[in-house]
Design a protein around this motif. Structure first.
Motif, PDB file in Angstrom:
ATOM      1  N   LYS A  47       0.935  -1.209   0.163  1.00 14.79           N
ATOM      2  CA  LYS A  47      -0.098   0.039   0.023  1.00 14.79           C
ATOM      3  C   LYS A  47       0.717   1.281   0.016  1.00 14.79           C
ATOM      4  O   LYS A  47       0.490   2.260   0.427  1.00 14.79           O
ATOM      5  CB  LYS A  47      -1.080   0.118   1.091  1.00 14.79           C
ATOM      6  CG  LYS A  47      -1.772  -1.167   1.135  1.00 14.79           C
ATOM      7  CD  LYS A  47      -3.120  -0.953   2.517  1.00 14.79           C
ATOM      8  CE  LYS A  47      -3.940  -2.266   2.433  1.00 14.79           C
ATOM      9  NZ  LYS A  47      -4.784  -2.318   1.185  1.00 14.79           N
ATOM     10  N   LYS A  73      -0.829   4.359  -1.790  1.00 14.96           N
ATOM     11  CA  LYS A  73      -1.710   4.752  -1.228  1.00 14.96           C
ATOM     12  C   LYS A  73      -1.359   5.725   0.034  1.00 14.96           C
ATOM     13  O   LYS A  73      -1.961   6.793   0.262  1.00 14.96           O
ATOM     14  CB  LYS A  73      -2.680   3.653  -0.779  1.00 14.96           C
ATOM     15  CG  LYS A  73      -4.125   3.994  -0.161  1.00 14.96           C
ATOM     16  CD  LYS A  73      -4.931   4.607  -0.952  1.00 14.96           C
ATOM     17  CE  LYS A  73      -6.425   5.114  -0.322  1.00 14.96           C
ATOM     18  NZ  LYS A  73      -7.008   6.011  -1.033  1.00 14.96           N
ATOM     19  N   ARG A  74      -0.477   5.231   0.746  1.00 14.80           N
ATOM     20  CA  ARG A  74       0.183   5.796   1.959  1.00 14.80           C
ATOM     21  C   ARG A  74       0.693   7.096   1.270  1.00 14.80           C
ATOM     22  O   ARG A  74       0.283   8.263   2.178  1.00 14.80           O
ATOM     23  CB  ARG A  74       1.393   5.102   2.352  1.00 14.80           C
ATOM     24  CG  ARG A  74       2.149   5.878   3.546  1.00 14.80           C
ATOM     25  CD  ARG A  74       3.130   5.007   4.193  1.00 14.80           C
ATOM     26  NE  ARG A  74       4.062   4.515   3.293  1.00 14.80           N
ATOM     27  CZ  ARG A  74       4.963   5.237   3.096  1.00 14.80           C
ATOM     28  NH1 ARG A  74       5.202   6.487   3.545  1.00 14.80           N
ATOM     29  NH2 ARG A  74       6.038   4.987   2.440  1.00 14.80           N
ATOM     30  N   LYS A  75       1.250   7.436   0.201  1.00  9.97           N
ATOM     31  CA  LYS A  75       1.700   8.485  -0.110  1.00  9.97           C
ATOM     32  C   LYS A  75       0.772   9.498  -0.732  1.00  9.97           C
ATOM     33  O   LYS A  75       0.731  10.722  -0.169  1.00  9.97           O
ATOM     34  CB  LYS A  75       2.751   8.243  -1.468  1.00  9.97           C
ATOM     35  CG  LYS A  75       4.089   7.639  -0.829  1.00  9.97           C
ATOM     36  CD  LYS A  75       4.963   7.495  -2.221  1.00  9.97           C
ATOM     37  CE  LYS A  75       6.439   6.734  -1.661  1.00  9.97           C
ATOM     38  NZ  LYS A  75       7.420   6.687  -2.809  1.00  9.97           N
ATOM     39  N   GLN A  76      -0.231   8.831  -1.161  1.00 12.89           N
ATOM     40  CA  GLN A  76      -1.594   9.930  -1.686  1.00 12.89           C
ATOM     41  C   GLN A  76      -2.194  10.133  -0.329  1.00 12.89           C
ATOM     42  O   GLN A  76      -2.529  11.559  -0.334  1.00 12.89           O
ATOM     43  CB  GLN A  76      -2.379   9.004  -2.450  1.00 12.89           C
ATOM     44  CG  GLN A  76      -2.051   8.498  -3.762  1.00 12.89           C
ATOM     45  CD  GLN A  76      -2.934   7.473  -4.516  1.00 12.89           C
ATOM     46  OE1 GLN A  76      -3.943   7.094  -3.934  1.00 12.89           O
ATOM     47  NE2 GLN A  76      -2.303   6.970  -5.872  1.00 12.89           N
ATOM     48  N   THR A  77      -2.305   9.502   0.532  1.00 11.16           N
ATOM     49  CA  THR A  77      -2.983   9.923   1.815  1.00 11.16           C
ATOM     50  C   THR A  77      -2.268  11.000   2.503  1.00 11.16           C
ATOM     51  O   THR A  77      -2.656  11.705   3.152  1.00 11.16           O
ATOM     52  CB  THR A  77      -3.212   8.862   2.798  1.00 11.16           C
ATOM     53  OG1 THR A  77      -3.896   7.700   1.930  1.00 11.16           O
ATOM     54  CG2 THR A  77      -4.033   8.987   3.820  1.00 11.16           C
ATOM     55  N   ALA A 111      -2.739  14.322   0.684  1.00 11.37           N
ATOM     56  CA  ALA A 111      -3.957  14.829   1.208  1.00 11.37           C
ATOM     57  C   ALA A 111      -3.849  15.411   2.630  1.00 11.37           C
ATOM     58  O   ALA A 111      -4.812  16.532   2.854  1.00 11.37           O
ATOM     59  CB  ALA A 111      -5.039  13.728   1.095  1.00 11.37           C
ATOM     60  N   VAL A 112      -3.265  14.651   3.538  1.00 10.95           N
ATOM     61  CA  VAL A 112      -3.243  15.265   4.777  1.00 10.95           C
ATOM     62  C   VAL A 112      -2.330  16.363   4.913  1.00 10.95           C
ATOM     63  O   VAL A 112      -2.529  17.368   5.665  1.00 10.95           O
ATOM     64  CB  VAL A 112      -2.266  13.884   5.707  1.00 10.95           C
ATOM     65  CG1 VAL A 112      -2.275  14.499   7.069  1.00 10.95           C
ATOM     66  CG2 VAL A 112      -3.456  12.943   5.859  1.00 10.95           C
TER      67      VAL A 112
END
Length: 278
Positions: A243, A246-250, A253-254
């Motif tokens: 993941k 996904k971690r980088k995308q999240t 966003a944060v």
């Protein structure tokens, strides 16, 4: 009285700590530890770049498929991937039919429905990659008394893991004459193999990638030893952190939310307290 006693106790521990630190520093200066072959000839991992590196890095699916092919045809004979299920391979771009075919190519432990006895059966997408040896005793017997580690989390279990795996796979060489001259007792024992990227310089694993073309890629990429080592290292980055994207995308966003909240908070502060005097 209690206050004086507590001060004396604190002073005692402070003096004891300072004395032990001073004694250790003095010993280190006057009696430095003897240099070892591991200290002198152990090398840090090579510098290597992967598509998944950096804050904006993403997996190269084609490279991951090549890396899986190297694992399947070379590494799976000794190393397991116990935390990876066959169905997870769909994330690499394999179709449902391809995942089923890959799983069926492995034999996994099962139970005979008629007798209840343990047996082996073709794998299914819900199965996990099987261990290549029945137990540690069998693994040691086949690998010079060493148990090959599971590779699922290897790039997370080692410092600078991806570069470490790549360096280890491409680092097998003959012992330097300088090493043998300076540390004759460090000669590689029979059955072990010299690799300066391994902690104690010698490991039971023989060079797994021995020649260009050992694996035949279907996408036209030239399968040099360097390329195969890099591809399987990239694959092991994925097995350790599927993941990652996904971690980088999240994360972005944060960070965007925090930046917005910071600006909003500052503007609110200016609006509410602009006319106030301290």
């Amino acid at each position: 009285m209690a206050r004086i006693l507590s001060i004396l106790v604190g002073l005692f521990f402070t003096v004891a700590l300072a004395w032990s630190f001073g004694k250790g520093a003095y010993t280190q200066i006057t009696e430095p530890p003897a240099l070892t072959a591991e200290h002198e000839f152990h090398l840090h991992p090579k510098k290597v770049h992967f598509a998944s590196d950096g804050a904006f890095g993403k997996f190269d699916r084609q490279q991951l498929q090549r890396g899986f092919q190297v694992y399947k045809e070379v590494c799976s004979a000794c190393h397991s991937l116990s935390h990876v299920a066959f169905r997870d391979l769909a994330q690499l771009g394999y179709s449902e039919a391809e995942v089923k075919a890959i799983a069926a190519g492995f034999s996994v432990p099962g139970t005979d429905p008629n007798t209840g006895e343990a047996t082996m059966r073709p794998g299914t997408p819900t199965d996990y990659f099987p261990k290549p040896f029945a137990n540690d005793i069998a693994a040691r017997a086949a690998n010079n008394n060493a148990v090959p580690p599971d590779l699922s989390l290897m790039t997370k279990a080692r410092h600078n893991g991806p570069a470490y795996v790549y360096s280890l796979l491409t680092g097998f060489t003959e012992q330097p004459a300088e090493l043998l001259k300076e540390f004759p007792e460090a000669k590689t024992p029979s059955g072990l193999h010299y690799n300066p990227y391994f902690a104690n310089l010698n490991l039971a694993m023989a060079p797994p990638l021995t020649a260009d073309g050992q694996v035949e890629y279907g996408d036209g990429t030239k399968p040099t030893v360097d390329q195969m080592a890099k591809d399987v290292s990239a694959f092991l980055i994925w097995t350790a952190e599927p993941k990652l994207e996904k971690r980088k995308q999240t994360g972005w966003a944060v960070l965007g939310f925090l930046l917005f909240a910071t600006i909003l908070g500052y503007m609110s502060y200016r609006n509410i307290w602009a006319g106030k005097k301290h």
